[in-house]
Design an enzyme around this catalytic site. Structure first.
Site: not given
Length: 218
Positions: A49, A53, A77, A137
């Site tokens: 993953e 960011r 994200t 998640k």
């Protein structure tokens, strides 16, 4: 209301079933992408993953897809539909969000890459549940109640599965995975910044292998 297709559910289930540990990767230096990916894969990791960011996230996904076609590579994200599109364009095979919006949930229904929506409350979960999502998640896991919260979720949502992320450590991953509604856990402990900056790829491989070995039956 549109609902998530069976195909999308099978896709995200395949991702979560590939490996019980999901490293959360934030790339600070593009030169680290392939060596870090190789270190994790050699340690037994089969899901990568890459968070968006940093400015290097999309490029890292593209590099990892080319370098390691045998593992799942996705974007984390993701906070809007535009980022979702950008991640798909560079080859992301799954999308993970820190939270949910109606826009993201709706976009995920027909997107090429399946969505794992991030939730921390039952209200957020119900938004996704109404649209057919059954895999989520749980973030930030430790702050949002951790194992006790996940046990409580199993009552009203017995058919929902989770990938908790946020505050989970190598020592606690197995406790989460022992829960029947947890299919995988995510964490940054697999990608320690000090080892990355030092180029200690062998150390990261050893850490990944030890983390998986420590899970025993998982």
């Amino acid at each position: 209301m549109s609902r998530l297709s069976t195909q999308h559910r099978h896709q995200i289930q395949s991702v979560l079933g590939a490996c019980p540990l999901v490293p959360v990767i934030s790339i600070q230096d593009p030169d680290h992408v392939v060596p870090l990916g190789r270190a994790l894969v050699e340690g037994g990791i089969r899901i990568l993953e890459v968070t968006l960011r940093t400015e290097h996230g999309l490029g890292a996904i593209h590099q990892l897809r080319r370098a390691f076609p045998e593992v799942w590579v996705g974007a984390g994200t993701v906070v809007g539909a535009n980022q979702y599109r950008q991640a798909e364009a560079v080859g992301a095979q799954f999308i993970i969000t820190p939270g949910v919006t109606a826009e993201l949930l709706e976009f995920g229904l027909t997107a090429h890459a399946p969505l794992l929506p991030g939730v921390s409350t039952t209200s957020e979960m119900m938004m996704g549940y109404a649209m057919g999502y059954r895999e989520f998640k749980f973030f930030p896991a430790e702050v949002a109640g951790g194992i006790a919260a996940l046990k409580a979720f199993s009552g009203p949502f017995p058919d929902v599965s989770f990938c908790p992320t946020g505050g989970i450590r190598q020592e606690t991953a197995g406790d989460y995975l022992a829960l029947p509604n947890v299919k995988a856990v995510g964490g940054t402990w697999l990608t320690p910044q000090d080892r990355i900056e030092a180029g200690d790829w062998a150390g990261i491989t050893e850490l990944a292998a030890a983390s998986l070995k420590g899970l025993g039956q998982f």
